[in-house]
Design an enzyme around this catalytic site. Structure first.
Site, mmCIF file in Angstrom:
data_model
loop_
_atom_site.group_PDB
_atom_site.id
_atom_site.type_symbol
_atom_site.label_atom_id
_atom_site.label_comp_id
_atom_site.label_asym_id
_atom_site.label_seq_id
_atom_site.Cartn_x
_atom_site.Cartn_y
_atom_site.Cartn_z
ATOM 1 N N LYS A 177 0.976 -1.232 0.052
ATOM 2 C CA LYS A 177 0.199 0.143 0.014
ATOM 3 C C LYS A 177 0.742 1.325 0.080
ATOM 4 O O LYS A 177 0.383 2.164 -0.683
ATOM 5 C CB LYS A 177 -0.915 -0.014 1.371
ATOM 6 C CG LYS A 177 -2.208 -0.944 1.015
ATOM 7 C CD LYS A 177 -2.866 -1.199 2.406
ATOM 8 C CE LYS A 177 -3.906 -2.221 2.177
ATOM 9 N NZ LYS A 177 -4.409 -2.810 3.596
ATOM 10 N N GLN A 190 -4.449 -1.677 9.886
ATOM 11 C CA GLN A 190 -4.362 -2.738 9.420
ATOM 12 C C GLN A 190 -4.833 -3.958 10.192
ATOM 13 O O GLN A 190 -4.516 -4.144 11.290
ATOM 14 C CB GLN A 190 -2.987 -2.934 8.866
ATOM 15 C CG GLN A 190 -2.750 -4.200 8.258
ATOM 16 C CD GLN A 190 -3.278 -4.474 6.719
ATOM 17 O OE1 GLN A 190 -3.288 -3.201 5.990
ATOM 18 N NE2 GLN A 190 -3.946 -5.422 6.363
ATOM 19 N N ASP A 216 -10.590 2.810 4.219
ATOM 20 C CA ASP A 216 -11.095 1.475 4.016
ATOM 21 C C ASP A 216 -12.572 1.194 4.183
ATOM 22 O O ASP A 216 -13.063 0.078 3.635
ATOM 23 C CB ASP A 216 -10.582 0.437 5.253
ATOM 24 C CG ASP A 216 -9.252 -0.031 4.997
ATOM 25 O OD1 ASP A 216 -8.855 -0.583 3.706
ATOM 26 O OD2 ASP A 216 -8.636 -0.268 5.912
#
Ligand code: NAD
Length: 291
Positions: free
Chosen positions: A53, A97, A120
């Site tokens: 990412k 995460q 997200d």
């Protein structure tokens, strides 16, 4: 032979488009978009995902930062970090995460994330807007799958889509996106579904997000179906330098000959998830900067 839905190629195209947008913004004197990743513990797979990412951010001209915590960090400290990131003016979006260590409540952390920085798309407020026309930040993996289908001109309207797996991050939002904006007829299967094959055999499009390598075999798929494999399980493989190979939920060898289109693992959905994160960060940035 099935057409390979090449997520790597499509994600590169998306990154080129975003790169051009970022360049136009910075040429006009604006700061670049900034994405932050919070990584807790030393999970090998999480480490790989976050690194990928950050690399994608660099490629499109975003600023990126990684904040690391030890696996023993307290929930209070992570919540305080979330509060700090919510307030930080120069941060457009951030991700925490997953998975998190068991002593940290994922629900509490996600509930606390500022919805305008939730790239997200996991917060209840953003999740609740998935089926709205003017949605905000969509969950990254389902958003990436919809974009991949669009770029291969695969229509979902009126199709029968069977989604296997009903997680909060993939299966459940995927089913809402397909039934809502996608105008598909959707069957959502999971661990308690009886006779999974009877459902998958009826599908025009199968999207499987379970984490069980080889779950979907050729005899579970009708001729000409579109197959999207989200599964990414690390399986020991001594022929690889890393010592493992990534396996999808689809038995590619038996399914590919029957499918019209199929995603590979790796190189299918994974890169599209990263591309969505980049797209969401760009959306969040433009809103923050009033561009
Ligand atoms: P999860 O682990 O939270 O849930 C798994 C789901 O599968 C559950 O809803 C469960 O009911 C269902 N399930 C389990 N066994 C089943 C069976 N035998 N038949 C039918 N359904 C069954 O799921 P997740 O977090 O969505 O992850 C699923 C997979 O997708 C994992 O391999 C994960 O690594 C991968 N993943 C990949 C990406 C990507 O970008 N490529 C993103 C997210 C998750």
């Amino acid at each position: 032979m099935a057409v390979i839905l090449d997520g790597r190629k499509v994600s590169k195209e998306i990154e080129e488009e975003i790169k051009a947008e970022v360049s136009a913004c910075t040429k006009n004197g604006h700061r670049p978009p900034h994405l932050v990743a919070v990584l807790v513990g030393e999970d090998g797979a999480s480490e790989t995902y976050v690194t990928a990412k950050m690399k994608a951010c660099d490629e499109v001209g975003f600023k990126s930062s990684m904040i690391r915590y030890d696996a023993t960090v307290t929930e209070e400290i992570i919540l305080a970090e979330v509060d700090r990131l919510n307030k930080e003016e120069g941060v457009d979006g951030y991700i925490v995460q997953l998975p998190l260590p068991a002593h940290i409540s994922v629900e509490k952390i996600i509930d606390r994330i500022d919805t305008t920085k939730d790239v997200d798309g996991f917060t209840p407020a953003n999740f609740g807007k998935i089926d709205q026309e003017h949605h905000s930040l969509l969950p990254a993996t389902p958003m990436g799958i919809i974009e991949l289908l669009k770029r291969y001109v695969i229509k979902t309207k009126g199709k029968h889509c069977v989604v296997v797996g009903k997680s909060h991050i993939v299966g459940m939002p995927m089913s809402i996106l397909l039934a809502g904006p996608g105008d598909a007829t959707v069957t959502l299967c999971h661990i308690h579904t009886k006779n999974l094959a009877a459902h998958t055999r009826q599908a025009d499009i199968i999207i499987v997000a379970v984490g069980k390598p080889g779950l979907i075999t050729g005899n579970m798929v009708k001729e000409g179906a579109v197959i999207v494999d989200v599964g990414t399980t690390r399986v020991a493989d001594s022929s690889k330098k890393s010592g493992f190979a990534l396996k999808g939920d689809v038995d590619f060898a038996s399914v590919e000959p029957k499918a019209s289109h199929i995603t590979p693992v790796p190189g299918g959905v994974g890169p599209m998830t990263i591309a969505s994160l980049i797209m969401n960060t760009m959306i969040a940035y433009k809103k923050r900067m009033n561009l």
